[in-house]
Design an enzyme around this catalytic site. Structure first.
Site, PDB file in Angstrom:
ATOM      1  N   PRO A 138       5.075  -9.662  92.467  1.00 27.20           N
ATOM      2  CA  PRO A 138       5.409  -8.501  93.309  1.00 27.20           C
ATOM      3  C   PRO A 138       6.501  -7.633  92.711  1.00 27.20           C
ATOM      4  O   PRO A 138       7.513  -8.124  92.217  1.00 27.20           O
ATOM      5  CB  PRO A 138       5.859  -9.138  94.627  1.00 27.20           C
ATOM      6  CG  PRO A 138       5.048 -10.404  94.688  1.00 27.20           C
ATOM      7  CD  PRO A 138       4.987 -10.894  93.265  1.00 27.20           C
ATOM      8  N   CYS A 139       6.268  -6.324  92.788  1.00 23.76           N
ATOM      9  CA  CYS A 139       7.126  -5.397  92.058  1.00 23.76           C
ATOM     10  C   CYS A 139       7.775  -4.364  92.957  1.00 23.76           C
ATOM     11  O   CYS A 139       8.345  -3.400  92.480  1.00 23.76           O
ATOM     12  CB  CYS A 139       6.304  -4.675  90.987  1.00 23.76           C
ATOM     13  SG  CYS A 139       4.864  -3.793  91.663  1.00 23.76           S
ATOM     14  N   GLN A 140       7.702  -4.526  94.275  1.00 20.42           N
ATOM     15  CA  GLN A 140       8.236  -3.492  95.162  1.00 20.42           C
ATOM     16  C   GLN A 140       9.706  -3.208  94.896  1.00 20.42           C
ATOM     17  O   GLN A 140      10.173  -2.097  95.060  1.00 20.42           O
ATOM     18  CB  GLN A 140       8.057  -3.901  96.630  1.00 20.42           C
ATOM     19  CG  GLN A 140       6.633  -3.718  97.143  1.00 20.42           C
ATOM     20  CD  GLN A 140       5.759  -4.908  96.851  1.00 20.42           C
ATOM     21  OE1 GLN A 140       6.046  -5.693  95.954  1.00 20.42           O
ATOM     22  NE2 GLN A 140       4.681  -5.051  97.603  1.00 20.42           N
ATOM     23  N   TYR A 162      11.126  -2.960  92.170  1.00 15.17           N
ATOM     24  CA  TYR A 162      11.333  -2.099  91.001  1.00 15.17           C
ATOM     25  C   TYR A 162      10.453  -0.855  91.056  1.00 15.17           C
ATOM     26  O   TYR A 162      10.325  -0.132  90.092  1.00 15.17           O
ATOM     27  CB  TYR A 162      10.984  -2.843  89.696  1.00 15.17           C
ATOM     28  CG  TYR A 162      11.263  -4.315  89.686  1.00 15.17           C
ATOM     29  CD1 TYR A 162      10.238  -5.220  89.456  1.00 15.17           C
ATOM     30  CD2 TYR A 162      12.542  -4.798  89.884  1.00 15.17           C
ATOM     31  CE1 TYR A 162      10.484  -6.579  89.432  1.00 15.17           C
ATOM     32  CE2 TYR A 162      12.794  -6.156  89.856  1.00 15.17           C
ATOM     33  CZ  TYR A 162      11.762  -7.046  89.633  1.00 15.17           C
ATOM     34  OH  TYR A 162      12.008  -8.389  89.605  1.00 15.17           O
TER      35      TYR A 162
END
Length: 576
Positions: free
Chosen positions: A86-88, A90
């Site tokens: 998960p990249c939320q 960044y």
């Protein structure tokens, strides 16, 4: 491990979403076999991504549980661990200064990957393949590059050499301008690790990433450094006080020694565009069109703005933003799809296109799937709304990028050309197959025109026309963007045909002639048993891996002049 399973590469997939990694891997080779997958979204009651994943791939080996609560012993041993963690925290959708980085709520899920690798011990996978946003290389804002340094140091301590590339899918002919960081890890003692003898050559010319997506180093950008100290030291002090991240958009790390550079893509193939992936206007549901009374609001949201704002503590400042192209250009790859793409409300970030009739409309879910190179209607499910389908595509990756990296990785691991009977545009039927009524009682799935590409036909290039046997005719008439053509046995292939000059291919259908034009992507030696494992036919044959370009309006009769099986000519003879 892999050495005991012949060519089969057992895959475990974390943060699986709707299966983009799996589609890309399966599109690369039938030898990638997903033995376990996990998808859990903590913020929603209904697990839409998991519902779609199991509908398309089946529930066997699938976990819909919080990964924090999954014991490592429940995860089967595997050769390759993949995941778009998960990249939320960044995400480019938010200001980098507001990013929590690896310490943020979802950033901590990196430590679940570390936990699994650590607890697997001697059985940890030989290979890793991860995806994240490009901003990972520079987060957090107050300590540029710290998060990525922690990830690299963690993997080095577990015995992995790691390479990465930031790849914009559109730079390599794909239909979306989506920049993402792709990370590969090779465990000490693995087949690929043993082939790395010079970090610079591997990074620029000889490595898995370099072979999949050729590039040249940007002049003056090459640098090297060491990531020192334990993980806490790295967290506390790496690059502290500096304004720029030391990580370029390409690099390799071995024993914590980093070699990194900025890259310039090298590509001269076909190009896909937003316009080439749209469906015919008359197939678009009415609710996706924008009414005349709504247009002014859309123009405002897309336009440039400058006005005064006040913060919570009373500080006043000028907020400004540039204008967005309105409507979106059909002649270029699309902008990056974000999770807010769904819904009818006017938005700065949603795509809007102008139709041939002069009406404006939003993109339908199938078009968003195409821009991520998923099969048409992959996310269609009676329990999942169009808005959620758009959200899931905003979270997804471009399957074509995964496919090309996986092909390259396979060649390094197995030493053979990968072969797949499941190209990425091939739709996965509802699973399990016995649930024949899964989609009954719902609207008929939209059947649409195929995607189009930008290219220029060269009438002076060589064209090979090859006879298609009756039992293979349906395969070449069934559509799809990629095909494989097997010639007769190599000893019977005409010696008068110059293989190094072949560029285009057209299949000859008995009783019809030729219609469909393909680009020859690869010409190699193979056999029919590689695609039909039960076949005893292992005689060497020439194999052409093909990319569909276009079709003539109707079949054109032609005489096969060599052994009544082939015709070696120039493209001008058919298209001139």
């Amino acid at each position: 491990m892999l050495e005991r399973t012949k060519n089969k590469i057992r895959v475990a997939e974390l943060f699986a979403g709707v299966g983009g990694f799996r589609i890309g891997l399966e599109g690369a080779s039938d030898d990638f076999s997903t033995v376990w997958s996990n998808q859990w979204e903590p913020s929603t009651m209904q697990q839409d991504a998991s519902i779609i994943y199991t509908a398309r791939f089946g529930s066997k080996g699938h976990s819909n549980c919080d990964i924090n609560l999954v014991p490592t012993y429940d995860i089967p041993d595997h050769d390759l661990l993949v995941g778009g963690f998960p990249c939320q925290d960044y995400s480019v959708a938010a200001s980098l200064s507001k990013s929590g980085g690896i310490e943020g709520k979802k950033g901590v899920l990196w430590w679940q990957i570390y936990r699994i690798l650590d607890e697997k011990g001697i059985n940890r996978p030989y290979y890793l393949f991860f995806e994240n946003v490009d901003r990972l290389l520079g987060s957090p804002a107050k300590q540029r590059g710290r998060d990525f340094a922690i990830i690299l140091a963690s993997l080095a301590d577990l015995g992995y050499t790691v390479e990465w590339r930031v790849i914009n899918a559109a730079s390599y002919g794909m239909p979306q301008r989506r920049r993402r960081t792709y990370i590969l890890g090779y465990r000490d003692g693995s087949t690929v690790h043993s082939k790395i003898d010079n970090l610079g050559n591997w990074l620029a010319f000889d490595g898995v990433m370099a072979k999949a997506f050729p590039m040249e180093m940007k002049e003056g950008s090459l640098s090297s450094f060491t990531i020192d100290g334990n993980i806490k030291d790295v967290s506390d002090s790496f690059n502290l006080g500096r304004k720029e991240s030391p990580f370029g958009d390409a690099g390799i790390m071995h024993n914590r020694q980093v070699l990194t550079t900025d890259s310039i893509p090298i590509y001269d193939g076909t190009m896909m565009t937003l316009g080439g992936n749209l469906v015919d206007e008359n197939l678009v549901p009415e609710e996706f069109f924008i009414g005349e009374t709504e247009l002014e609001r859309w123009r405002y949201e897309k336009g440039a703005k400058r006005f005064e704002r006040e913060s919570k503590n009373g500080y006043k400042y000028i907020y400004s933003e540039g204008g967005m192209t309105f409507p979106d250009s059909l002649e270029k790859p699309s902008r990056t799809i974000i999770t807010g793409e769904g819904g009818s409300a006017a938005s700065r970030f949603k795509h809007v296109v102008l139709t041939p009739s002069g009406r404006y409309r939003r993109l339908i879910p199938l078009e968003l799937e195409r821009l991520n190179m998923f099969p048409d209607n992959h996310t269609y499910h009676p329990r999942v709304s169009d808005g959620r389908r758009a959200f899931l595509m905003g979270n997804a990756l471009v399957c074509g990028v995964v496919q090309e990296i996986a092909k390259s990785l396979y060649r390094f691991i197995v030493g053979k050309e990968p072969v797949s009977s499941r190209p990425i545009d091939k739709k996965r039927d509802a699973q399990p197959l016995l649930s024949l009524d899964l989609f009954d009682g719902n609207d008929v799935l939209i059947k649409v025109n195929p995607p189009k590409k930008i290219y220029k036909l060269d009438m002076k290039k060589s064209l090979l026309i090859g006879y298609v046997k009756p039992d293979n005719t349906e395969y070449f008439l069934s559509g799809g963007q990629s095909k494989i053509y097997y010639t007769g046995k190599t000893k019977s292939f005409p010696s008068t045909i110059a293989l190094n000059k072949l560029y285009y291919f057209m299949p000859y259908i008995k009783g019809k002639g030729v219609r469909d034009l393909y680009l020859i992507k690869t010409a190699r030696i193979g056999n029919k048993a590689e695609i039909h494992p039960d076949s005893s036919d292992k005689a060497p044959r020439l194999v052409f891996e093909l990319e569909f370009l276009e079709s003539l309006p109707e079949y054109k009769p032609i005489k096969l002049s060599i052994f009544q099986t082939y015709c070696d000519t120039l493209l001008a003879r058919i298209f001139g």
